[in-house]
Write a protein that holds these residues in place. Structure first.
Motif, PDB file in Angstrom:
ATOM      1  N   THR A  59       0.849  -1.191   0.000  1.00  0.00           N
ATOM      2  CA  THR A  59       0.000   0.000   0.000  1.00  0.00           C
ATOM      3  C   THR A  59       0.886   1.242   0.000  1.00  0.00           C
ATOM      4  OG1 THR A  59      -0.194   0.226   2.425  1.00  0.00           O
ATOM      5  CG2 THR A  59      -1.750  -1.258   1.318  1.00  0.00           C
ATOM      6  N   LEU A  60       0.439   2.248  -0.755  1.00  0.00           N
ATOM      7  CA  LEU A  60       1.190   3.495  -0.885  1.00  0.00           C
ATOM      8  C   LEU A  60       0.355   4.631  -0.317  1.00  0.00           C
ATOM      9  CD1 LEU A  60       3.787   4.807  -2.162  1.00  0.00           C
ATOM     10  CD2 LEU A  60       2.364   5.292  -4.169  1.00  0.00           C
ATOM     11  N   GLY A  61       0.917   5.348   0.661  1.00  0.00           N
ATOM     12  CA  GLY A  61       0.217   6.476   1.273  1.00  0.00           C
ATOM     13  C   GLY A  61       0.068   7.638   0.307  1.00  0.00           C
ATOM     14  N   LYS A  62      -0.788   8.608   0.676  1.00  0.00           N
ATOM     15  CA  LYS A  62      -1.135   9.698  -0.253  1.00  0.00           C
ATOM     16  C   LYS A  62       0.058  10.589  -0.597  1.00  0.00           C
ATOM     17  CE  LYS A  62      -3.049  12.267   3.662  1.00  0.00           C
ATOM     18  NZ  LYS A  62      -4.276  12.823   4.254  1.00  0.00           N
ATOM     19  N   SER A  63       1.061  10.638   0.283  1.00  0.00           N
ATOM     20  CA  SER A  63       2.244  11.456  -0.021  1.00  0.00           C
ATOM     21  C   SER A  63       3.413  10.593  -0.495  1.00  0.00           C
ATOM     22  CB  SER A  63       2.661  12.242   1.228  1.00  0.00           C
ATOM     23  OG  SER A  63       2.961  11.348   2.289  1.00  0.00           O
ATOM     24  N   GLY A  64       3.142   9.323  -0.751  1.00  0.00           N
ATOM     25  CA  GLY A  64       4.205   8.389  -1.107  1.00  0.00           C
ATOM     26  C   GLY A  64       4.671   8.512  -2.551  1.00  0.00           C
ATOM     27  N   ASP A  65       5.824   7.940  -2.807  1.00  0.00           N
ATOM     28  CA  ASP A  65       6.440   7.957  -4.134  1.00  0.00           C
ATOM     29  C   ASP A  65       6.321   6.560  -4.750  1.00  0.00           C
ATOM     30  OD1 ASP A  65       8.035   8.088  -6.378  1.00  0.00           O
ATOM     31  OD2 ASP A  65       9.683   9.125  -5.378  1.00  0.00           O
ATOM     32  N   PHE A  66       5.636   6.488  -5.897  1.00  0.00           N
ATOM     33  CA  PHE A  66       5.419   5.188  -6.556  1.00  0.00           C
ATOM     34  C   PHE A  66       6.740   4.510  -6.901  1.00  0.00           C
ATOM     35  CE2 PHE A  66       4.400   2.420 -10.172  1.00  0.00           C
ATOM     36  CZ  PHE A  66       3.320   1.725  -9.656  1.00  0.00           C
ATOM     37  N   GLU A  67       7.805   5.296  -7.069  1.00  0.00           N
ATOM     38  CA  GLU A  67       9.099   4.723  -7.426  1.00  0.00           C
ATOM     39  C   GLU A  67       9.699   3.893  -6.288  1.00  0.00           C
ATOM     40  OE1 GLU A  67      11.778   7.631  -8.970  1.00  0.00           O
ATOM     41  OE2 GLU A  67      10.500   8.078 -10.702  1.00  0.00           O
ATOM     42  N   ASN A  68       9.135   4.001  -5.094  1.00  0.00           N
ATOM     43  CA  ASN A  68       9.614   3.176  -3.976  1.00  0.00           C
ATOM     44  C   ASN A  68       9.130   1.727  -4.078  1.00  0.00           C
ATOM     45  OD1 ASN A  68      11.158   5.149  -2.669  1.00  0.00           O
ATOM     46  ND2 ASN A  68       9.339   6.012  -1.687  1.00  0.00           N
ATOM     47  N   LEU A  69       8.224   1.456  -5.020  1.00  0.00           N
ATOM     48  CA  LEU A  69       7.890   0.078  -5.390  1.00  0.00           C
ATOM     49  C   LEU A  69       8.863  -0.327  -6.485  1.00  0.00           C
ATOM     50  CD1 LEU A  69       5.951  -2.369  -5.098  1.00  0.00           C
ATOM     51  CD2 LEU A  69       4.579  -1.351  -6.925  1.00  0.00           C
ATOM     52  N   LEU A  70       9.652  -1.343  -6.221  1.00  0.00           N
ATOM     53  CA  LEU A  70      10.784  -1.661  -7.100  1.00  0.00           C
ATOM     54  C   LEU A  70      10.452  -2.658  -8.207  1.00  0.00           C
ATOM     55  CD1 LEU A  70      13.553  -1.876  -4.339  1.00  0.00           C
ATOM     56  CD2 LEU A  70      12.902   0.092  -5.749  1.00  0.00           C
ATOM     57  N   VAL A  71       9.208  -3.112  -8.269  1.00  0.00           N
ATOM     58  CA  VAL A  71       8.790  -4.036  -9.329  1.00  0.00           C
ATOM     59  C   VAL A  71       7.477  -3.541  -9.910  1.00  0.00           C
ATOM     60  CG1 VAL A  71       9.935  -6.055  -8.328  1.00  0.00           C
ATOM     61  CG2 VAL A  71       7.594  -5.518  -7.653  1.00  0.00           C
ATOM     62  N   THR A  72       7.096  -4.091 -11.053  1.00  0.00           N
ATOM     63  CA  THR A  72       5.827  -3.701 -11.668  1.00  0.00           C
ATOM     64  C   THR A  72       4.671  -4.428 -10.985  1.00  0.00           C
ATOM     65  OG1 THR A  72       5.828  -5.507 -13.281  1.00  0.00           O
ATOM     66  CG2 THR A  72       7.009  -3.481 -13.885  1.00  0.00           C
ATOM     67  N   GLU A  73       3.475  -3.910 -11.225  1.00  0.00           N
ATOM     68  CA  GLU A  73       2.294  -4.556 -10.643  1.00  0.00           C
ATOM     69  C   GLU A  73       2.101  -5.955 -11.234  1.00  0.00           C
ATOM     70  OE1 GLU A  73      -1.278  -2.183  -9.781  1.00  0.00           O
ATOM     71  OE2 GLU A  73      -0.135  -0.433 -10.423  1.00  0.00           O
ATOM     72  N   ASP A  74       2.518  -6.148 -12.484  1.00  0.00           N
ATOM     73  CA  ASP A  74       2.433  -7.487 -13.090  1.00  0.00           C
ATOM     74  C   ASP A  74       3.352  -8.460 -12.354  1.00  0.00           C
ATOM     75  OD1 ASP A  74       0.588  -6.749 -14.950  1.00  0.00           O
ATOM     76  OD2 ASP A  74       2.037  -6.421 -16.571  1.00  0.00           O
ATOM     77  N   GLU A  75       4.550  -7.993 -12.000  1.00  0.00           N
ATOM     78  CA  GLU A  75       5.482  -8.844 -11.251  1.00  0.00           C
ATOM     79  C   GLU A  75       4.940  -9.154  -9.862  1.00  0.00           C
ATOM     80  OE1 GLU A  75       9.964  -7.898 -12.544  1.00  0.00           O
ATOM     81  OE2 GLU A  75       8.800  -6.086 -12.181  1.00  0.00           O
ATOM     82  N   LEU A  76       4.264  -8.172  -9.251  1.00  0.00           N
ATOM     83  CA  LEU A  76       3.634  -8.421  -7.946  1.00  0.00           C
ATOM     84  C   LEU A  76       2.577  -9.507  -8.072  1.00  0.00           C
ATOM     85  CD1 LEU A  76       3.029  -4.959  -6.210  1.00  0.00           C
ATOM     86  CD2 LEU A  76       4.842  -6.626  -5.797  1.00  0.00           C
ATOM     87  N   ALA A  77       1.789  -9.418  -9.130  1.00  0.00           N
ATOM     88  CA  ALA A  77       0.714 -10.394  -9.333  1.00  0.00           C
ATOM     89  C   ALA A  77       1.276 -11.804  -9.445  1.00  0.00           C
ATOM     90  CB  ALA A  77      -0.091 -10.035 -10.581  1.00  0.00           C
ATOM     91  N   LYS A  78       2.432 -11.938 -10.081  1.00  0.00           N
ATOM     92  CA  LYS A  78       3.059 -13.255 -10.202  1.00  0.00           C
ATOM     93  C   LYS A  78       3.479 -13.805  -8.837  1.00  0.00           C
ATOM     94  CE  LYS A  78       4.783 -12.417 -14.883  1.00  0.00           C
ATOM     95  NZ  LYS A  78       5.977 -12.127 -15.705  1.00  0.00           N
ATOM     96  N   LYS A  79       3.731 -12.892  -7.897  1.00  0.00           N
ATOM     97  CA  LYS A  79       4.105 -13.311  -6.552  1.00  0.00           C
ATOM     98  C   LYS A  79       2.891 -13.411  -5.625  1.00  0.00           C
ATOM     99  CE  LYS A  79       8.874 -11.662  -6.561  1.00  0.00           C
ATOM    100  NZ  LYS A  79       9.447 -12.980  -6.202  1.00  0.00           N
ATOM    101  N   GLY A  80       1.703 -13.281  -6.211  1.00  0.00           N
ATOM    102  CA  GLY A  80       0.484 -13.395  -5.432  1.00  0.00           C
ATOM    103  C   GLY A  80       0.214 -12.191  -4.557  1.00  0.00           C
ATOM    104  N   ALA A  81       0.748 -11.026  -4.944  1.00  0.00           N
ATOM    105  CA  ALA A  81       0.585  -9.818  -4.137  1.00  0.00           C
ATOM    106  C   ALA A  81      -0.251  -8.780  -4.885  1.00  0.00           C
ATOM    107  CB  ALA A  81       1.952  -9.230  -3.789  1.00  0.00           C
TER     108      ALA A  81
END
Length: 238
Positions: A59-81
């Motif tokens: 989860t990313l807070g409203k003031s957060g930086d999306f670049e702090n997620l180091l993988v794509t959402e597709d890669e997350l999905a492959k990990k069941g996240a």
């Protein structure tokens, strides 16, 4: 002032479902406060504390930086996240099995109207709980949450926090790593803080697994004292 706090343990529950439930409880309390302000009748506002474990989610807070997620959402999905951008403060964090997530939905008018004090008491609740396991946990200046070995090259975070408040009603809360798979933290820059490690209670104690229900009981004990609250455990779930 109503200092009763209804405690619900939701078990393992989807993040979005829990977020919706939080929003429902939050909005009910806000609406009641608005009605109280407009009318002559003054009804008590409720307080809740939800315990939950989530399937893997970022989860990313409203003031957060999306670049702090180091993988794509597709890669997350492959990990069941899953991934959600949400309306709390703070940057990116991870929730998963083996982690105690606590969501207090409190009307701070029932306790004290001070968000900084609220956060410090949540931190103190965790610090006192970890002390019962022989750990010296502490705050890190300018960094919300609870840490070990602050001020050393071995500083590591064991509990993340991020809250939202409106009309002195709170939601979101804290995430305390107990038996958490720390490998999932490698996919992000936790809370946007570089070069700081993350840990879990079982790692610190050198145990394969720590009893999560026991930790919850200790948290509740300290919560009750620090907030001068009366905790009431509910059998019903969302």
């Amino acid at each position: 002032m109503n200092k009763r706090v209804d405690i619900q343990d939701l078990g393992l529950k989807d993040y979005k479902e829990t977020w919706d439930f939080q929003e429902e409880l939050f909005q009910r309390t806000v609406d009641l406060k608005i009605q109280n302000r407009r009318g002559n009748e003054q009804r008590e506002t409720p307080n809740h504390l939800l315990f939950v474990e989530h399937p893997h989610v970022y989860t990313l807070g409203k003031s957060g930086d999306f670049e702090n997620l180091l993988v794509t959402e597709d890669e997350l999905a492959k990990k069941g996240a899953k991934f959600y951008k949400i309306n709390r403060g703070g940057d990116i964090t991870y929730h998963g099995p083996g982690q105690i997530v606590g969501y207090p939905i409190l009307d701070l008018d029932n306790f004290f109207t001070d968000i900084h004090k609220y956060l410090r008491l949540l931190e103190e609740m965790v610090i006192l709980t970890l002390a019962e396991y022989g750990l010296k946990a502490e705050r890190s200046k300018g960094e919300t949450g609870v840490w070990l070995d602050v001020g050393t090259p071995f500083a590591r975070k064991i509990c993340a926090m991020g809250v939202r408040a409106s009309r002195w009603v709170t939601m979101h809360g804290f995430a305390l790593n107990i038996n958490t798979n720390l490998g999932y933290f490698d996919l992000m820059i936790p809370c946007g803080i570089k070069d700081k490690a993350v840990t879990a209670l079982n790692v610190e104690l050198g145990k394969e697994e720590v009893n999560i229900d026991e930790v919850k009981e200790k948290l509740l004990k300290h919560f009750e004292v620090l907030f001068e609250a009366e905790v009431i455990k509910q059998k019903t779930e969302a």
